[in-house]
Structure formats: structure tokens, C-alpha cells
Design a protein around this motif. Structure first.
Motif, PDB file in Angstrom:
ATOM      1  N   ILE A  52       0.814  -1.225   0.000  1.00 18.90           N
ATOM      2  CA  ILE A  52       0.000   0.000   0.000  1.00 18.90           C
ATOM      3  C   ILE A  52       0.845   1.271   0.000  1.00 18.90           C
ATOM      4  CG2 ILE A  52      -2.263  -0.745   0.846  1.00 18.90           C
ATOM      5  CD1 ILE A  52      -1.422  -0.231   3.627  1.00 18.90           C
ATOM      6  N   THR A  55       0.579   2.689  -3.295  1.00 27.07           N
ATOM      7  CA  THR A  55      -0.750   3.029  -3.807  1.00 27.07           C
ATOM      8  C   THR A  55      -1.170   4.370  -3.225  1.00 27.07           C
ATOM      9  OG1 THR A  55      -1.996   2.106  -1.973  1.00 27.07           O
ATOM     10  CG2 THR A  55      -1.375   0.589  -3.726  1.00 27.07           C
ATOM     11  N   GLU A  57      -3.898   4.748  -1.499  1.00 25.86           N
ATOM     12  CA  GLU A  57      -4.983   4.324  -0.614  1.00 25.86           C
ATOM     13  C   GLU A  57      -5.311   5.381   0.446  1.00 25.86           C
ATOM     14  OE1 GLU A  57      -5.993   0.703  -0.237  1.00 25.86           O
ATOM     15  OE2 GLU A  57      -6.560   0.580   1.857  1.00 25.86           O
ATOM     16  N   THR A  58      -6.605   5.664   0.572  1.00 26.70           N
ATOM     17  CA  THR A  58      -7.085   6.505   1.663  1.00 26.70           C
ATOM     18  C   THR A  58      -8.286   5.808   2.280  1.00 26.70           C
ATOM     19  OG1 THR A  58      -8.551   7.699   0.189  1.00 26.70           O
ATOM     20  CG2 THR A  58      -6.400   8.696   0.596  1.00 26.70           C
ATOM     21  N   ALA A  63     -10.413   7.372  -3.377  1.00 25.71           N
ATOM     22  CA  ALA A  63      -9.287   6.447  -3.331  1.00 25.71           C
ATOM     23  C   ALA A  63      -9.511   5.332  -2.313  1.00 25.71           C
ATOM     24  CB  ALA A  63      -8.000   7.196  -3.006  1.00 25.71           C
ATOM     25  N   SER A  64     -10.576   5.467  -1.473  1.00 25.06           N
ATOM     26  CA  SER A  64     -10.838   4.393  -0.527  1.00 25.06           C
ATOM     27  C   SER A  64     -11.477   3.211  -1.234  1.00 25.06           C
ATOM     28  CB  SER A  64     -11.736   4.897   0.598  1.00 25.06           C
ATOM     29  OG  SER A  64     -12.965   5.334   0.064  1.00 25.06           O
ATOM     30  N   SER A  67      -8.406   2.427  -4.888  1.00 25.24           N
ATOM     31  CA  SER A  67      -7.014   2.809  -4.723  1.00 25.24           C
ATOM     32  C   SER A  67      -6.239   2.231  -5.889  1.00 25.24           C
ATOM     33  CB  SER A  67      -6.462   2.277  -3.400  1.00 25.24           C
ATOM     34  OG  SER A  67      -6.310   0.887  -3.465  1.00 25.24           O
ATOM     35  N   GLY A 275      -1.946   5.264   2.288  1.00 21.64           N
ATOM     36  CA  GLY A 275      -0.808   4.972   1.417  1.00 21.64           C
ATOM     37  C   GLY A 275       0.421   5.762   1.827  1.00 21.64           C
TER      38      GLY A 275
ATOM     39  N   ALA B 122      -4.990  -0.506   8.501  1.00 20.86           N
ATOM     40  CA  ALA B 122      -5.552  -0.613   7.158  1.00 20.86           C
ATOM     41  C   ALA B 122      -6.152  -1.998   6.936  1.00 20.86           C
ATOM     42  CB  ALA B 122      -4.472  -0.327   6.115  1.00 20.86           C
ATOM     43  N   ARG B 126     -10.109  -3.033   6.336  1.00 17.03           N
ATOM     44  CA  ARG B 126     -10.567  -3.736   5.150  1.00 17.03           C
ATOM     45  C   ARG B 126     -11.324  -5.015   5.493  1.00 17.03           C
ATOM     46  NH1 ARG B 126      -7.467  -3.738  -0.398  1.00 17.03           N
ATOM     47  NH2 ARG B 126      -8.044  -1.579  -0.088  1.00 17.03           N
TER      48      ARG B 126
END
Lengths: 304, 273
Positions: A52, A55, A57-58, A63-64, A67, A275, B122, B126
Motif C-alpha cells: 500500500i 498506492t 490508498e485513503t 481512493a478508498s 485505490s 498509502g 488498514a 478492510r
């Protein structure tokens, strides 16, 4: 770590290293739960952070959901980010000031001063220094918060009026961390000094070496390994230090005491830039890993 | 300098250091028993237990302490079980990669856990584990495992193998051998590991702060923080009383294992030269 030499492996009716599947089962089964937990919750997250970190990623915004791979963009941003560079510099100052100079030197001094003292003196000093180490870090922060406050104990003793957490936040967190961590170095050095042969030091004294020379030419070289190992360990602990600084100054005022872990926290958990936060985490992990490797080389584990 | 002067200087230095270390404790100790406590450590004679009485409510301290006990206790029990099992083959069998494995564990203890929390967060988000106490306990267990396995193996190495031989002759497998012979013989070592992990998690602030969602799940470490981060409206005496009640168990447990932990600070046994 006191490591006892391993006993010889069992040599009775059972084969030592079974060639059958049953042999493999004997070690895999008990080791299994540990391997699964380590893989899922330590190795997994570390490997995932490698992914990540590349990437965008948020946790909120587009972007969630989508991503995508952004290559080394996070790292390019990181090394051009004045806030990150500032945090990196502050972390360096924090580690050097509170661990390498503060805890390490003070711990050694206390251990040296304690040699040959009576039991009562030793337990009083040990008790107070270790107490600062045992209290939870948030309580330590509360202690220092009041100690450094404008109405606090320090100003009363010094007869001044200062809002230390605003005027000198780095000094404040460095002092607090010295207070908190010195016990560890003190214990390491007490143990190391107790192994220094007394007759060697006495012989030097007979030859006319003063206390300073005896320390510099005999005692310190003999505990060299402990010094290096201690420096590595306290550096590792201090690099990742979060709770004490966060509770004391919150990284402020502004970013005046925002070390890298606090900057990472802000990016990942306040702005949800996962990220980018992972890229910072990865840099910290790599630095930690380097120190950890040096430490491993230093202590040369006898029996693992 | 004469011997007497040197001795006096050393004692004076020790006294000053001790006083300096006592300084930050003063306020907590004084303020907790003063009815009108502020941030200043005032040496007054007024004494009351009002502050303790005020914080001893369900929401203020009892629930957070129960949370702390559940989180630290579950982590300690799970860590001891998993580490104890893992230590057995590492201590008893000639495994091919044993040395590599042990060194990897030692290496892992040096990694900054603070940094690992970002990917763990994270990941928890997820997989819908965010806010789950059991999932956090599993993570805390995994992070305590490297050092615990290392300690456990060393304690286990201290139990002579020949004591197990009788059990093997009787046909006992590794599990029986471990639980019936080795386990009881290394009970003090198991207690040290358990208490070590418990005290470590008792003071852990960052992981629950990041991984748990509601205040009702938070352990005392996070409650203390929210208590004193709300500037302006802090009841300082109560904060001090809370700090003492929360710190006491950790200090008590530390004193209980102090003797064993102190010996682990000698690198001499583990290093060459």
C-alpha cells in the motif's frame, strides 16, 4: 537475557530427527499456532505495507474504493515534504538527546556511583529510578505535564515562570523520556559492571592510575559490548516512541515536537492518507531493521 | 580527593539524582489526596480521599480497568499458551532452521511496533476487524510472541531432558510430556513471561487508541489520556487519583517478578567475549 546452554537433544528410544512425516508433525504442530499468528499479524501487515505504500490508498474519498498503484510517488513526496524532513530531524534530536546522551550516560553514571554503596542506598535509588520506568507512559506524561506546567513543581523549585511545553517542547519531551528510560540503561550497566573483575581495577589503582583513568582504560573497555548493545536497544525503543510525546505535547506547538511516529499518526489516522502513512511506516521499519541487524551482530548469540 | 570526600561526593550525587527523579511523582502523590488539587504540587496538610471516591465510578475507572484486565489478561494467557507450545520443539529437537528462526525472532523484537500499526489498521479496516477486541488481542499476542518465545525457550532449556524420559518410556507423546512434566517444572518461568506480557499491555496506549472505536471498549491507558487531554476542565485531583489506581497493579506485578527480570539484563550470559 540469560541463556542457558541447551541440553543435548533427547537420545532415548525416539529418533532425534524423524525422517517420517510423524517426525515433521512433532515440531510443526506445536510451532503451528505461533507461525500462523506471526504470519497473519506481523509479517502480513509488514508485507502489505510494502504494497500500500505504492498506492494512493485513503480511508475516505474515492481512493478508498478505487485505490491504485502510484509507483514511487509517495516516496518522492515524502523526501520533498518539509514536514516529514522536519519530523525526521526532530526524531534524530530526540534519539540523540534522550537516549544516546541522556539515558545512556545517566544510566552509566548511576550504575557507577552505586558500586560499593550500602544495600539501603542502592535500593532507594533503584526503587525511584525504576518506578519512573514501570509507570504506564500515559501516567508518566501526566506526571510531566504537571511537573512542567506554569504552576508546576519545576518552576516552583527554580523560582521562574515558564510554560515549558510551549517555550521548549523538545527539551520537555527529551527530559521526560530520559526520566522514563534511564532505568533500563542503569540495569544493563549494573549487570555489566558486576562482571568486571575487581582485582583488575585494584591492580591499576596500585599502579597509580586515578579513578578517571581506571574508568577510561579498564572499566569502559571491559563493558564495551554492553554499551554498544544498550545503545542499539534504547535507540530502537526511542525511535518508535509515541505515547509519551503525543500525550505531553501532541507534537506541538505547531510541529515543534512532531517526531516521525507522530507525523505518521497524523497522516494515517487523522487525514486517513493510508498509502502515504504506510510509506512513512516503511521508512521507519527499514531504519529499525538496520539497527536491529547491527544489534544482532553485536550480541553474537551463543545458542539460538 | 580523599576517600572520604569521594564517598561523600558520590552519595551527594546519588541523593540529587534521586530527588530529581522523585520530582515528577510529587504532584501525583500529593494531588491525589488533596481536595482542592491544581497543577501545582502544594505541600498542604489537607487530606481527603474524595478524589478516589469521585473516580471510583463505573464509567470513570471501573469499566476501563476491567477492559484493561480483559485485554492484557487475554493477551498474556494466549501468548503463554502459544509461546509455550512453540518453545517445546525449539528447545527439545535438533531442527534444521532453529538458529535462523531464533535469530529472526530476536530481529523482530527490534522492529518498531509503532510503524506496524498503520498497515494493521488498514488491514483491520478492510476486513471489518476495526473495533474488534478479540482481533486486537490476536495482534497484541503476535507482537508479544517473538520475545516471549525467546524467553520461554530459555526457561525450557533449564529443565533437564532426562526428567521426560520416564514419561516417554510410559508412551507419552510430546503434548503430554510438555503439559505433565516440563510445564509444572518451569512454572516460575511461565509466570514471568505471563506477567511480563501483562504489564507491557497494561501500559499500551497506541494500539487500543488506534484499533478500538468506542470509549466503552477502551482500556484505562486511553481513558487517562482523554481525561487529561481535555484542557481547562480537568479535575486534577481526580486525574492524580485515577493515575494511582491505574498504575498500582503494574507496580505490584513488577515487584513480584523484579528478581527474575533483573537477571535478564545481563547480556554476559548471552554474548561471547
Amino acid at each position: 537475557m540469560t541463556i542457558v546452554t541447551a541440553p543435548p537433544p533427547p537420545v532415548t528410544s525416539r529418533p532425534v530427527r524423524g525422517s517420517s512425516r510423524r517426525g515433521a508433525m512433532r515440531w510443526l504442530l506445536p510451532l503451528g499456532p505461533a507461525l500462523v499468528l506471526l504470519a497473519l499479524f506481523l509479517a502480513g501487515p509488514i508485507l502489505w505495507s510494502v504494497y500500500i505504500a505504492f498506492t494512493n490508498e485513503t480511508l475516505t474519498g474515492s481512493a478508498s474504493v478505487h485505490s491504485r498503484f502510484v509507483g514511487v510517488a509517495n516516496f518522492v513526496k515524502l523526501f520533498g515534504d518539509p514536514n516529514f524532513l522536519n519530523s525526521f530531524l526532530l526524531t534524530f534530536v530526540f534519539v540523540i538527546g534522550s537516549a544516546v546522551i541522556g539515558q545512556n550516560t545517566l544510566g552509566l553514571i548511576i550504575a557507577l556511583l552505586q558500586r560499593g554503596r550500602g544495600r539501603v542506598t542502592r535500593s532507594v535509588v533503584n526503587g525511584v529510578v525504576i518506578a519512573a520506568w514501570v509507570v504506564p507512559e500515559v501516567v508518566a506524561a501526566a506526571c510531566w505535564f504537571s511537573f512542567l506546567a506554569e504552576e508546576g513543581t519545576l518552576n516552583r523549585v527554580l523560582g521562574v515562570s515558564q510554560e515549558w511545553l510551549y517555550t521548549a517542547p523538545m527539551l520537555a519531551v527529551i527530559l521526560a523520556n530520559i526520566w522514563r528510560g534511564t532505568a533500563f540503561s542503569m540495569l544493563v550497566y549494573s549487570a555489566a559492571l558486576s562482571e568486571v573483575p575487581a582485582d583488575l581495577v585494584e591492580a591499576a589503582a596500585v599502579d597509580g592510575a586515578g579513578p578517571g583513568r581506571r574508568l577510561l582504560h579498564i572499566t569502559l573497555p571491559l563493558i564495551r559490548r554492553s554499551i554498544m548493545a544498550n545503545l542499539m536497544l534504547i535507540t530502537l525503543q526511542t525511535l518508535a516512541s509515541f505515547g509519551l510525546i503525543y500525550a505531553l505535547t501532541g507534537g506541538g506547538p505547531g510541529t515543534a515536537s512532531q517526531t516521525t511516529p507522530l507525523y505518521m499518526y497524523e497522516q494515517a489516522f487523522r487525514y486517513f492518507e493510508i498509502g502515504y502513512g504506510s510509506a512513512i511506516a516503511l521508512v521507519m521499519l527499514v531504519i529499525g531493521a538496520l539497527f536491529s541487524l547491527v544489534y544482532l551482530r553485536l550480541i553474537k548469540v551463543e545458542d539460538a | 580527593m580523599t576517600r572520604v570526600a569521594a564517598r561523600a561526593a558520590a552519595l551527594l550525587a546519588l541523593a540529587l539524582i534521586t530527588l530529581a527523579f522523585l520530582g515528577p511523582f510529587l504532584w501525583v502523590l500529593l494531588a491525589s489526596v488533596q481536595p482542592e488539587a491544581s497543577l501545582a504540587a502544594k505541600p498542604t496538610l489537607s487530606f481527603s480521599l474524595d478524589n478516589f471516591r469521585a473516580v471510583l465510578t463505573w464509567d470513570t475507572i471501573i469499566l476501563p480497568l476491567i477492559n484493561s484486565i480483559v485485554i492484557s489478561g487475554a493477551t498474556a494467557v494466549l501468548t503463554v499458551l502459544v509461546a509455550g507450545l512453540a518453545a517445546y520443539p525449539l528447545s527439545r529437537y535438533q531442527l534444521r532452521y532453529r538458529r535462523h528462526f531464533m535469530l529472526s525472532l530476536l530481529f523482530t523484537t527490534g522492529l518498531p511496533v509503532t510503524a506496524i500499526l498503520v498497515p494493521v489498521y488498514a488491514m483491520f479496516f478492510r476486513f471489518n476487524l476495526y473495533g474488534s477486541v478479540p482481533a486486537m488481542v490476536l495482534f497484541l499476542t503476535a507482537s508479544s510472541l517473538p520475545f516471549s518465545i525467546w524467553m520461554m525457550k530459555n526457561f525450557m532449556d533449564g529443565v533437564p531432558v532426562n526428567l521426560e524420559e520416564a514419561a516417554w518410556v510410559d508412551g507419552a507423546g510430546w503434548l503430554r510430556s510438555l503439559t505433565a512434566v516440563v510445564g509444572p517444572l518451569m512454572a516460575p518461568g511461565i509466570a514471568v513471561v505471563a506477567i511480563f506480557v501483562f504489564v507491557g499491555q497494561w501500559g499500551n496506549f497506541f494500539a487500543p487508541f488506534v484499533l478500538l472505536d468506542t470509549p466503552e471498549k477502551q482500556p484505562a491507558a486511553v481513558t487517562v489520556y482523554t481525561f487529561f487531554s481535555q484542557y481547562g476542565q480537568v479535575a486534577y485531583g481526580q486525574l492524580a487519583a485515577f493515575s494511582i489506581l491505574y498504575t498500582a497493579p503494574a507496580v505490584f506485578l513488577y515487584v513480584a517478578v523484579n528478581k527474575y527480570l533483573a537477571s535478564s539484563f545481563s547480556f554476559a550470559g548471552s554474548v561471547k567475549g
